[in-house]
Design an enzyme around this catalytic site. Structure first.
Site, mmCIF file in Angstrom:
data_model
loop_
_atom_site.group_PDB
_atom_site.id
_atom_site.type_symbol
_atom_site.label_atom_id
_atom_site.label_comp_id
_atom_site.label_asym_id
_atom_site.label_seq_id
_atom_site.Cartn_x
_atom_site.Cartn_y
_atom_site.Cartn_z
ATOM 1 N N CYS A 124 0.814 -1.220 0.000
ATOM 2 C CA CYS A 124 0.000 0.000 0.000
ATOM 3 C C CYS A 124 0.849 1.271 0.000
ATOM 4 C CB CYS A 124 -0.938 -0.001 1.190
ATOM 5 S SG CYS A 124 -1.893 -1.512 1.316
ATOM 6 N N HIS A 260 -3.214 6.851 2.077
ATOM 7 C CA HIS A 260 -3.644 5.554 1.539
ATOM 8 C C HIS A 260 -5.043 5.267 2.081
ATOM 9 C CE1 HIS A 260 -4.212 1.399 0.887
ATOM 10 N NE2 HIS A 260 -3.891 1.029 2.118
ATOM 11 N N ASN A 291 -10.323 -0.495 -0.218
ATOM 12 C CA ASN A 291 -8.872 -0.363 -0.083
ATOM 13 C C ASN A 291 -8.228 -1.045 -1.295
ATOM 14 O OD1 ASN A 291 -6.170 -1.009 0.511
ATOM 15 N ND2 ASN A 291 -6.539 -1.161 2.711
HETATM 16 N N1 COA Z 1 -18.078 -8.441 10.692
HETATM 17 C C1 COA Z 1 -18.736 -8.264 11.847
HETATM 18 N N2 COA Z 1 -18.128 -8.332 13.044
HETATM 19 C C2 COA Z 1 -16.801 -8.596 13.049
HETATM 20 C C3 COA Z 1 -16.080 -8.792 11.869
HETATM 21 C C4 COA Z 1 -16.766 -8.708 10.650
HETATM 22 N N3 COA Z 1 -16.146 -8.855 9.469
HETATM 23 N N4 COA Z 1 -14.792 -9.022 12.180
HETATM 24 C C5 COA Z 1 -14.722 -8.977 13.529
HETATM 25 N N5 COA Z 1 -15.943 -8.718 14.047
HETATM 26 C C6 COA Z 1 -16.323 -8.571 15.460
HETATM 27 C C7 COA Z 1 -15.457 -9.382 16.358
HETATM 28 O O1 COA Z 1 -15.975 -10.685 16.500
HETATM 29 C C8 COA Z 1 -15.528 -8.589 17.621
HETATM 30 O O2 COA Z 1 -16.746 -8.875 18.278
HETATM 31 P P1 COA Z 1 -16.855 -8.924 19.894
HETATM 32 O O3 COA Z 1 -16.530 -7.508 20.328
HETATM 33 O O4 COA Z 1 -18.260 -9.321 20.109
HETATM 34 O O5 COA Z 1 -15.835 -9.920 20.311
HETATM 35 C C9 COA Z 1 -15.611 -7.150 17.171
HETATM 36 O O6 COA Z 1 -16.093 -7.213 15.814
HETATM 37 C C10 COA Z 1 -14.315 -6.438 17.182
HETATM 38 O O7 COA Z 1 -13.326 -7.245 16.517
HETATM 39 P P2 COA Z 1 -11.942 -6.686 16.126
HETATM 40 O O8 COA Z 1 -11.141 -7.724 15.485
HETATM 41 O O9 COA Z 1 -11.398 -6.003 17.359
HETATM 42 O O10 COA Z 1 -12.373 -5.638 15.041
HETATM 43 P P3 COA Z 1 -11.834 -4.180 14.859
HETATM 44 O O11 COA Z 1 -12.654 -3.199 15.577
HETATM 45 O O12 COA Z 1 -10.350 -4.132 15.064
HETATM 46 O O13 COA Z 1 -12.145 -3.954 13.336
HETATM 47 C C11 COA Z 1 -10.902 -3.926 11.315
HETATM 48 C C12 COA Z 1 -11.528 -4.794 12.370
HETATM 49 C C13 COA Z 1 -10.179 -4.801 10.314
HETATM 50 C C14 COA Z 1 -11.991 -3.135 10.617
HETATM 51 C C15 COA Z 1 -9.911 -2.962 12.004
HETATM 52 O O14 COA Z 1 -9.027 -3.667 12.822
HETATM 53 C C16 COA Z 1 -9.130 -2.177 11.033
HETATM 54 O O15 COA Z 1 -9.686 -1.342 10.355
HETATM 55 N N6 COA Z 1 -7.804 -2.404 10.972
HETATM 56 C C17 COA Z 1 -6.927 -1.750 10.021
HETATM 57 C C18 COA Z 1 -6.913 -2.580 8.800
HETATM 58 C C19 COA Z 1 -6.388 -1.860 7.619
HETATM 59 O O16 COA Z 1 -6.564 -0.697 7.434
HETATM 60 N N7 COA Z 1 -5.710 -2.626 6.801
HETATM 61 C C20 COA Z 1 -5.196 -2.151 5.602
HETATM 62 C C21 COA Z 1 -3.784 -1.801 5.776
HETATM 63 S S1 COA Z 1 -3.102 -1.538 4.236
#
Ligand code: COA
Length: 335
Positions: A124, A260, A291
């Protein structure tokens, strides 16, 4: 004979982006369609990422096809013909041929003659890495006009059943033509890597494991979302600040912020960390494009130009960050 000096080659004093071109595949994919394969919801995806829709390429639409579509627009915007290019550089992690490069194929497809051609693998951060390299090629005298394309077909290496990545990625291409300039128009790059965090975003199995038949599942991306989120917000915002300092400008001098398009919440957190004034226009292309890794910055800039949100001569801060982990930022003058 010893002590003989080799003839030096001097380049242009400065470089600038001459034109931008964007290409999004025609198929629009909604969150509801993504949720046919994972336990999630349109509401959750919008809230956590800001993504409403993304585009997926057709089965037979290649990375090179998409790159060519964006490149033709960038060449037209720059008023340059393909045969005037000295170098073609493609930033991608989704050209699924180990060799030859997408760039060589692209150069031929565009009718560019015989330019230098190579791919960059910086995920990215690819476009920002490529911009730094293009500027140095021009200033060093190795090229006068460079075509730089960020392009990804992430749908090819995303597992639609993986709850951690399926909703994030999209396909598309963004291109820029870079050439000589009388005035500084691409600021110093601030870039680097943190290889201790390679596991944060990674292809789940190697091609060798796949080849040996240990798995029949096609290799795909895996991501530790929380790790990437924390790193981007707390470490990478500092890099953006350094890029401003290196360019000798403050946040108040900036017109545009084009990070990004990883995640809308990361963008919002960066704006806070940087203390950007409200007057700065912020790229939010992720809502409709998802993304798209190396393509996301030029795609966003292209949209902002097309929609008249920004204009030629504006000062834009670009920052890329992703798998590696790698990062790269610079200030540029909008073409
Ligand atoms: N749909 C619905 N719920 C989901 C899920 C999905 N796809 N993935 C995880 N969850 C749930 C989990 O089970 C958890 O539930 P709980 O609180 O009941 O246990 C809750 O959502 C939080 O999970 P978590 O893994 O902590 O999610 P998050 O808030 O970190 O969000 C992302 C996940 C990926 C959206 C977030 O981490 C993110 O944006 N990270 C950066 C990723 C990024 O930008 N990558 C590109 C880099 S180039």
């Amino acid at each position: 004979m010893t002590g003989m000096a080799l003839a030096p080659r001097a380049g242009a004093q400065y470089a600038r982006i001459l034109g931008i071109g964007a290409y999004r595949p025609s198929r629009v994919v909604t969150n509801d369609e993504i949720c046919e394969h994972i336990d999630s919801s349109d509401e959750w995806i919008r809230e956590r990422t800001g993504i409403i829709t993304r585009h997926f390429a057709d089965e037979d639409e290649s990375v090179v096809d998409m790159a060519a579509a964006a490149a033709e627009k960038a060449l037209a915007a720059a008023g340059i013909s393909a045969d005037q290019l000295d170098a073609v550089v493609v930033c991608t992690v989704t050209h699924l041929l180990q060799t030859p490069s997408a760039a060589a194929e692209l150069a031929f497809k565009l009718g560019a003659g015989t330019p230098a051609a190579f791919d960059i693998s910086a995920a990215c951060a690819g476009f920002s890495y490529g911009l730094a390299i293009a500027q140095d090629l021009i200033r060093g005298g190795s090229a006068t006009r460079v075509l730089l394309v960020g392009v990804e077909k992430l749908s090819d290496i995303t597992d639609p059943t993986d709850r951690g990545t399926a909703f994030i990625f999209g396909d598309g291409a963004g291109a820029a033509v870079i050439g000589p300039s009388d005035t500084p128009a691409i600021g110093p790059v601030v870039w680097g890597s943190d290889g201790a965090q390679t596991e944060a975003i990674i292809q789940d199995v190697t091609w060798r494991v796949f080849r040996n038949g240990a798995t029949h599942k096609f290799p795909s991306l895996r991501m530790n979302g929380q790790q990437v989120f924390r790193w981007a917000v707390y470490e990478i915002a500092k890099v953006a600040r350094e890029a401003l300092d290196s360019a000798g400008i403050g946040a108040d001098d900036l017109d545009v912020f084009i990070p990004h398009q990883a995640n809308m919440r990361i963008t919002d957190a960066m704006i806070k960390q940087l203390g950007l004034p409200e007057s700065v226009v912020v790229a939010r292309d992720i809502a409709e494009t998802g993304n798209t890794s190396a393509a996301s910055i030029p795609l966003a800039m292209g949209r902002m130009l097309e929609e008249g949100q920004i204009k030629s001569g504006d000062l834009a801060l670009l920052i890329g960050f992703g798998a590696g982990l790698v990062y790269s930022a610079q200030v540029v003058v909008v073409p």
